[in-house]
Write an enzyme that holds these catalytic residues in place. Structure first.
Site, PDB file in Angstrom:
ATOM      1  N   GLU A  98      -1.034  40.169  14.072  1.00  0.00           N
ATOM      2  CA  GLU A  98      -1.047  41.472  14.619  1.00  0.00           C
ATOM      3  C   GLU A  98      -0.169  41.655  16.069  1.00  0.00           C
ATOM      4  O   GLU A  98      -0.086  42.884  16.292  1.00  0.00           O
ATOM      5  CB  GLU A  98      -2.601  41.903  14.804  1.00  0.00           C
ATOM      6  CG  GLU A  98      -3.586  41.835  13.519  1.00  0.00           C
ATOM      7  CD  GLU A  98      -3.237  42.925  12.702  1.00  0.00           C
ATOM      8  OE1 GLU A  98      -2.547  44.029  13.356  1.00  0.00           O
ATOM      9  OE2 GLU A  98      -3.637  43.064  11.569  1.00  0.00           O
ATOM     10  N   GLU A 138      -9.721  19.510   7.146  1.00  0.00           N
ATOM     11  CA  GLU A 138      -9.964  19.691   8.579  1.00  0.00           C
ATOM     12  C   GLU A 138     -10.573  18.270   9.045  1.00  0.00           C
ATOM     13  O   GLU A 138     -10.729  17.935  10.166  1.00  0.00           O
ATOM     14  CB  GLU A 138     -11.171  20.618   8.776  1.00  0.00           C
ATOM     15  CG  GLU A 138     -12.426  20.005   8.089  1.00  0.00           C
ATOM     16  CD  GLU A 138     -13.729  21.023   8.574  1.00  0.00           C
ATOM     17  OE1 GLU A 138     -14.772  20.582   9.041  1.00  0.00           O
ATOM     18  OE2 GLU A 138     -13.632  22.304   8.132  1.00  0.00           O
TER      19      GLU A 138
END
Length: 307
Positions: A88, A119
């Protein structure tokens, strides 16, 4: 049972929430009310972490100002939120996409399809640091709701070894998971309504913190004038309308005049404002902004002091 499998039951993010024991019996309205009640913890947690968040803003701004980068790194929801916040920045602040980046365990494919097993590989986190050539000019924020994600810990250890500033954002207190970083942000929001589902309150509070860090850093490096996004990238009709309204509001001119001014200044709102206020030629206004590292207020003040 795998003897290396750790029991994470003591972590705040893994515990059962007493307020939601009857979750499967609630009506839709009762469920919404419970969500609203629990989400209040997010505001309180962010307020408690204000000093650490402010320090992270300063580290991020310093990194970008010296030609470095702000990185978010995480897995699952935490990593996706980092990618989202980074994505953004260019349309909002006309920032270089390189300046704020999100690194997600599993890469772009994991943005759309869960790859949670990745992960567990601390070495992959270290590899990511090397691949992005993270070094002394950069600031990297590791994001992990439960605080234990090996991928994030491996990345932060490698980043520290490479000389980068490091930060940690987690939803568990430091006495549950300790780590050596330059800034440690803890936002414990309590157990989730759905036990262990950290895409809920933990995800909400994580995005709140990232909003503050990225926006705060951009304010600090001169991307904002007052409360206006004067470096907005004019890339579609909505953003062009916003640019025209900024010029019209701040300069008290009509939209037609604003459009002409924007066009004469390479569609740069910041340059258009400076050119109008100073009477300089567009190229001169651009040069003055460059001289002041893009800080519009500093450029206006410097011009006024010479008159």
């Amino acid at each position: 049972m795998d003897p290396s499998l750790s029991d994470r039951g003591h972590l705040l993010t893994e515990q059962a929430n007493p307020a939601s024991q009857a979750l499967d019996q609630l009506s839709p309205l009762e469920l919404v009310d419970l969500f609203n009640q629990e989400d209040q913890h997010c505001l309180a947690a962010v307020a408690q972490a204000r000093e650490a968040i402010a320090q992270a803003i300063e580290y991020a701004a310093q990194a970008i100002a010296r030609g470095g980068r702000l990185f978010y790194i995480g897995a699952g929801t935490s990593g996706r939120l980092g990618v989202l916040d980074a994505a953004e920045c260019p349309p909002t602040f006309c920032s270089d996409p390189e300046q704020v980046q999100g690194i997600l365990a599993g890469g772009s494919a994991a943005m759309f399809r869960s790859s949670e097993g990745l992960e567990d590989r601390a070495e992959d986190g270290a590899v990511a640091i090397a691949e992005y050539q993270i070094g002394p000019r950069d600031f990297i924020l590791g994001i992990t709701a439960g605080g234990t994600t090996p991928y994030v810990h491996g990345a932060l250890e490698a980043a520290r070894s490479a000389g980068a500033k490091t930060g940690f954002l987690a939803c568990v207190p430091a006495d549950q998971v300790a780590i050596a970083v330059d800034v440690d942000i803890r936002v414990p929001v309590g157990p989730e309504i759905l036990a262990g589902s950290t895409r809920l309150k933990a995800g909400t509070v994580t995005k709140m913190v990232l909003n503050q860090i990225s926006t705060g850093a951009m304010v600090r490096i001169g991307k904002v004038y007052g409360n206006r996004m004067v470096d907005v990238a004019v890339t579609n009709r909505k953003l062009e309308d916003r640019a025209l309204r900024i010029l019209s509001d701040l300069l008290s001119i009509d939209r037609q005049q604003a459009a002409a001014l924007l066009g004469a200044n390479e569609r740069s709102v910041k340059q258009a404002l400076l050119q109008h206020w100073t009477g300089l030629e567009p190229a001169e206004a651009a040069a003055l902004l460059t001289e002041h590292q893009g800080h519009l207020r500093a450029a206006v003040t410097a011009f006024s002091s010479l008159r």
